[in-house]
Motif scaffolding. Structure first.
Motif, PDB file in Angstrom:
ATOM      1  N   ALA A 234       0.845  -1.190   0.000  1.00 35.91           N
ATOM      2  CA  ALA A 234       0.000   0.000   0.000  1.00 35.91           C
ATOM      3  C   ALA A 234       0.887   1.249   0.000  1.00 35.91           C
ATOM      4  O   ALA A 234       1.895   1.296   0.707  1.00 35.91           O
ATOM      5  CB  ALA A 234      -0.886  -0.006   1.237  1.00 35.91           C
ATOM      6  N   VAL A 235       0.479   2.246  -0.779  1.00 35.24           N
ATOM      7  CA  VAL A 235       1.185   3.536  -0.791  1.00 35.24           C
ATOM      8  C   VAL A 235       1.238   4.102   0.632  1.00 35.24           C
ATOM      9  O   VAL A 235       2.232   4.684   1.063  1.00 35.24           O
ATOM     10  CB  VAL A 235       0.458   4.520  -1.741  1.00 35.24           C
ATOM     11  CG1 VAL A 235       0.940   5.938  -1.547  1.00 35.24           C
ATOM     12  CG2 VAL A 235       0.652   4.084  -3.173  1.00 35.24           C
ATOM     13  N   TYR A 236       0.144   3.881   1.342  1.00 37.66           N
ATOM     14  CA  TYR A 236       0.019   4.349   2.729  1.00 37.66           C
ATOM     15  C   TYR A 236       1.201   3.884   3.591  1.00 37.66           C
ATOM     16  O   TYR A 236       1.674   4.599   4.464  1.00 37.66           O
ATOM     17  CB  TYR A 236      -1.299   3.798   3.277  1.00 37.66           C
ATOM     18  CG  TYR A 236      -1.697   4.275   4.648  1.00 37.66           C
ATOM     19  CD1 TYR A 236      -2.350   5.487   4.813  1.00 37.66           C
ATOM     20  CD2 TYR A 236      -1.455   3.492   5.776  1.00 37.66           C
ATOM     21  CE1 TYR A 236      -2.746   5.914   6.067  1.00 37.66           C
ATOM     22  CE2 TYR A 236      -1.849   3.914   7.031  1.00 37.66           C
ATOM     23  CZ  TYR A 236      -2.500   5.123   7.170  1.00 37.66           C
ATOM     24  OH  TYR A 236      -2.892   5.543   8.412  1.00 37.66           O
ATOM     25  N   ASP A 237       1.657   2.665   3.337  1.00 36.86           N
ATOM     26  CA  ASP A 237       2.759   2.122   4.131  1.00 36.86           C
ATOM     27  C   ASP A 237       4.125   2.461   3.555  1.00 36.86           C
ATOM     28  O   ASP A 237       5.118   2.468   4.271  1.00 36.86           O
ATOM     29  CB  ASP A 237       2.654   0.585   4.188  1.00 36.86           C
ATOM     30  CG  ASP A 237       1.412   0.142   4.915  1.00 36.86           C
ATOM     31  OD1 ASP A 237       1.047   0.795   5.906  1.00 36.86           O
ATOM     32  OD2 ASP A 237       0.785  -0.847   4.478  1.00 36.86           O
ATOM     33  N   HIS A 238       4.138   2.706   2.257  1.00 37.26           N
ATOM     34  CA  HIS A 238       5.436   2.824   1.584  1.00 37.26           C
ATOM     35  C   HIS A 238       5.916   4.264   1.440  1.00 37.26           C
ATOM     36  O   HIS A 238       7.107   4.515   1.325  1.00 37.26           O
ATOM     37  CB  HIS A 238       5.332   2.169   0.201  1.00 37.26           C
ATOM     38  CG  HIS A 238       6.648   1.954  -0.461  1.00 37.26           C
ATOM     39  ND1 HIS A 238       7.605   1.108   0.055  1.00 37.26           N
ATOM     40  CD2 HIS A 238       7.181   2.477  -1.587  1.00 37.26           C
ATOM     41  CE1 HIS A 238       8.663   1.117  -0.733  1.00 37.26           C
ATOM     42  NE2 HIS A 238       8.434   1.942  -1.729  1.00 37.26           N
ATOM     43  N   VAL A 239       4.969   5.211   1.428  1.00 38.05           N
ATOM     44  CA  VAL A 239       5.357   6.603   1.168  1.00 38.05           C
ATOM     45  C   VAL A 239       4.869   7.522   2.295  1.00 38.05           C
ATOM     46  O   VAL A 239       3.721   7.975   2.281  1.00 38.05           O
ATOM     47  CB  VAL A 239       4.774   7.092  -0.190  1.00 38.05           C
ATOM     48  CG1 VAL A 239       5.348   8.448  -0.563  1.00 38.05           C
ATOM     49  CG2 VAL A 239       5.019   6.084  -1.298  1.00 38.05           C
ATOM     50  N   PRO A 240       5.710   7.780   3.280  1.00 40.67           N
ATOM     51  CA  PRO A 240       5.294   8.567   4.447  1.00 40.67           C
ATOM     52  C   PRO A 240       4.714   9.941   4.090  1.00 40.67           C
ATOM     53  O   PRO A 240       3.752  10.384   4.737  1.00 40.67           O
ATOM     54  CB  PRO A 240       6.597   8.739   5.247  1.00 40.67           C
ATOM     55  CG  PRO A 240       7.527   7.689   4.739  1.00 40.67           C
ATOM     56  CD  PRO A 240       7.112   7.322   3.361  1.00 40.67           C
ATOM     57  N   GLU A 241       5.260  10.586   3.054  1.00 40.19           N
ATOM     58  CA  GLU A 241       4.736  11.925   2.692  1.00 40.19           C
ATOM     59  C   GLU A 241       3.263  11.842   2.295  1.00 40.19           C
ATOM     60  O   GLU A 241       2.469  12.728   2.598  1.00 40.19           O
ATOM     61  CB  GLU A 241       5.472  12.532   1.486  1.00 40.19           C
ATOM     62  CG  GLU A 241       6.948  12.697   1.652  1.00 40.19           C
ATOM     63  CD  GLU A 241       7.690  11.590   0.909  1.00 40.19           C
ATOM     64  OE1 GLU A 241       7.591  10.417   1.348  1.00 40.19           O
ATOM     65  OE2 GLU A 241       8.347  11.886  -0.096  1.00 40.19           O
ATOM     66  N   LEU A 242       2.929  10.773   1.572  1.00 39.80           N
ATOM     67  CA  LEU A 242       1.545  10.653   1.114  1.00 39.80           C
ATOM     68  C   LEU A 242       0.619  10.254   2.260  1.00 39.80           C
ATOM     69  O   LEU A 242      -0.522  10.710   2.332  1.00 39.80           O
ATOM     70  CB  LEU A 242       1.443   9.659  -0.043  1.00 39.80           C
ATOM     71  CG  LEU A 242       1.931  10.200  -1.384  1.00 39.80           C
ATOM     72  CD1 LEU A 242       1.589   9.244  -2.508  1.00 39.80           C
ATOM     73  CD2 LEU A 242       1.336  11.559  -1.689  1.00 39.80           C
ATOM     74  N   LYS A 243       1.121   9.428   3.147  1.00 44.00           N
ATOM     75  CA  LYS A 243       0.322   9.066   4.319  1.00 44.00           C
ATOM     76  C   LYS A 243      -0.003  10.342   5.102  1.00 44.00           C
ATOM     77  O   LYS A 243      -1.161  10.599   5.451  1.00 44.00           O
ATOM     78  CB  LYS A 243       1.094   8.084   5.189  1.00 44.00           C
ATOM     79  CG  LYS A 243       0.328   7.663   6.410  1.00 44.00           C
ATOM     80  CD  LYS A 243       1.124   6.738   7.314  1.00 44.00           C
ATOM     81  CE  LYS A 243       0.310   6.424   8.555  1.00 44.00           C
ATOM     82  NZ  LYS A 243       1.094   5.874   9.645  1.00 44.00           N
ATOM     83  N   ALA A 244       1.015  11.154   5.327  1.00 45.63           N
ATOM     84  CA  ALA A 244       0.824  12.384   6.100  1.00 45.63           C
ATOM     85  C   ALA A 244      -0.143  13.337   5.392  1.00 45.63           C
ATOM     86  O   ALA A 244      -1.049  13.911   6.019  1.00 45.63           O
ATOM     87  CB  ALA A 244       2.170  13.066   6.326  1.00 45.63           C
ATOM     88  N   ALA A 245       0.039  13.485   4.081  1.00 45.21           N
ATOM     89  CA  ALA A 245      -0.839  14.393   3.330  1.00 45.21           C
ATOM     90  C   ALA A 245      -2.276  13.887   3.363  1.00 45.21           C
ATOM     91  O   ALA A 245      -3.226  14.669   3.509  1.00 45.21           O
ATOM     92  CB  ALA A 245      -0.355  14.521   1.883  1.00 45.21           C
ATOM     93  N   ALA A 246      -2.442  12.569   3.256  1.00 43.92           N
ATOM     94  CA  ALA A 246      -3.796  11.999   3.267  1.00 43.92           C
ATOM     95  C   ALA A 246      -4.441  12.162   4.637  1.00 43.92           C
ATOM     96  O   ALA A 246      -5.639  12.435   4.733  1.00 43.92           O
ATOM     97  CB  ALA A 246      -3.750  10.529   2.868  1.00 43.92           C
ATOM     98  N   GLU A 247      -3.664  12.011   5.696  1.00 42.53           N
ATOM     99  CA  GLU A 247      -4.222  12.182   7.040  1.00 42.53           C
ATOM    100  C   GLU A 247      -4.733  13.607   7.230  1.00 42.53           C
ATOM    101  O   GLU A 247      -5.776  13.843   7.838  1.00 42.53           O
ATOM    102  CB  GLU A 247      -3.153  11.855   8.098  1.00 42.53           C
ATOM    103  CG  GLU A 247      -2.960  10.360   8.272  1.00 42.53           C
ATOM    104  CD  GLU A 247      -1.723   9.992   9.097  1.00 42.53           C
ATOM    105  OE1 GLU A 247      -1.627   8.835   9.494  1.00 42.53           O
ATOM    106  OE2 GLU A 247      -0.840  10.869   9.319  1.00 42.53           O
ATOM    107  N   LYS A 248      -3.990  14.541   6.662  1.00 41.17           N
ATOM    108  CA  LYS A 248      -4.397  15.945   6.764  1.00 41.17           C
ATOM    109  C   LYS A 248      -5.725  16.165   6.030  1.00 41.17           C
ATOM    110  O   LYS A 248      -6.643  16.819   6.546  1.00 41.17           O
ATOM    111  CB  LYS A 248      -3.301  16.820   6.131  1.00 41.17           C
ATOM    112  CG  LYS A 248      -2.964  18.041   6.945  1.00 41.17           C
ATOM    113  CD  LYS A 248      -1.683  18.678   6.458  1.00 41.17           C
ATOM    114  CE  LYS A 248      -1.938  20.056   5.887  1.00 41.17           C
ATOM    115  NZ  LYS A 248      -0.717  20.645   5.296  1.00 41.17           N
TER     116      LYS A 248
END
Ligand SMILES: Nc1ncnc2c1ncn2[C@@H]1O[C@H](COP(=O)(O)OP(=O)(O)OP(=O)(O)O)[C@@H](O)[C@H]1O
Ligand SMILES: [Mg+2]
Length: 260
Positions: A234-248
């Motif tokens: 999952a991108v969520y697990d592999h790319v911290p920047e995207l996880k953070a942006a999505a959480e926002k």
């Protein structure tokens, strides 16, 4: 919350849907994700392992089920069939659960007003309405560029539609078309999420040229997204920047919907 994700082909609808679904699930919410794309790939984006993915099949391709419920074979027209078949057991029976996200594949079907009255469209239409009435904390729909899934009668149950755009005129043009279709059915709660953003200039471009739709947030362009796909993570697990942006973005959606 009921959120529909739309946008031009390849802009990142599935990537965003998967990110938001996982973000909400990790916050402890019940998430029901629906892959309404004719060629489903939300499972992959969520990092669902292959053996579990094999248990998933699009509802539109379940000929026996469609026959059992509507009384007619998919593809048949002109005969008699039930236009409001029983669907209440389908979400639980045919979804899979991965890391707290329930996932269902709807498959391809023409739900538009273009005169397709066939058993499979009756089935999916009824199922779609049923999903909007469910009491999940979050229902998130990965759609293709269009609002065919949203009939006038169901729009009231959709809290908002996100239109994903890349910082290009073409993608904003599609957003504008989607906006017109959405307004036709009185869906006025629209948001833009900019994806594959490389710099501030592109953010400014979106702000200046978005067709009167508020921008909810942006996701950076990151090579790791393609890598995650190759690795089956999952991108969520592999790319911290995207996880953070999505959480926002996920927090912002909750905030706006709560305020309404
Ligand atoms: N933030 C990003 N950075 C880099 N690449 C991205 C990003 N978001 C998506 N991509 C890539 O863009 C492509 C399309 O993404 P995705 O499948 O999420 O789009 P889509 O809108 O769902 O496409 P489709 O219309 O085919 O369903 C994929 O190859 C994906 O890896
Ligand atoms: Mg997609």
């Amino acid at each position: 919350m009921k959120i529909a994700v739309s946008g031009k082909g390849g802009v990142g609808k599935t990537t965003l849907t998967a990110l938001l679904a996982q973000a909400y699930s990790d916050k402890g919410l019940d998430v029901f994700a629906v892959d309404a794309d004719p060629s489903p790939c939300l499972a992959g984006a969520l990092g669902v392992p292959n053996d579990l993915q094999e248990k998933l099949a699009p509802i539109s391709e379940m000929e026996d089920l469609i026959f059992e419920r509507t009384g007619a074979k998919p593809g048949s027209t002109g005969g008699f069939f039930t236009i409001n078949p029983r669907v209440d057991d389908i979400p639980e029976r045919f979804s899979i659960v991965h890391r707290g996200v329930k996932l269902l594949e709807m498959g391809a079907v023409d739900l538009g007003g273009s005169g397709c009255i066939c058993p499979e469209s009756a089935m999916l239409k009824t199922l779609f309405t049923h999903l909007l009435f469910r009491k999940d904390d979050v229902l998130i729909l990965d759609m293709y560029a269009g609002v065919e899934h949203l009939g006038r009668s169901t729009v009231d149950f959709v809290d908002a539609m996100i239109i994903v755009v890349e910082p290009t005129r073409r993608s904003l043009g599609t957003a504008n078309q989607i906006k017109k279709l959405a307004l036709d059915i009185k869906l006025e709660r629209l948001w833009i999420v900019g994806n594959k953003i490389q710099n501030q200039e592109e953010v400014e471009f979106l702000k200046k040229n978005s067709p009167g739709i508020p921008i909810l947030g942006t996701l950076p362009a990151v090579q790791g997204v393609l890598e995650a796909d190759r690795l089956g993570i999952a991108v969520y697990d592999h790319v911290p920047e995207l996880k953070a942006a999505a959480e926002k973005i996920a927090d912002k959606i909750e905030e706006i919907i709560r305020e309404r």
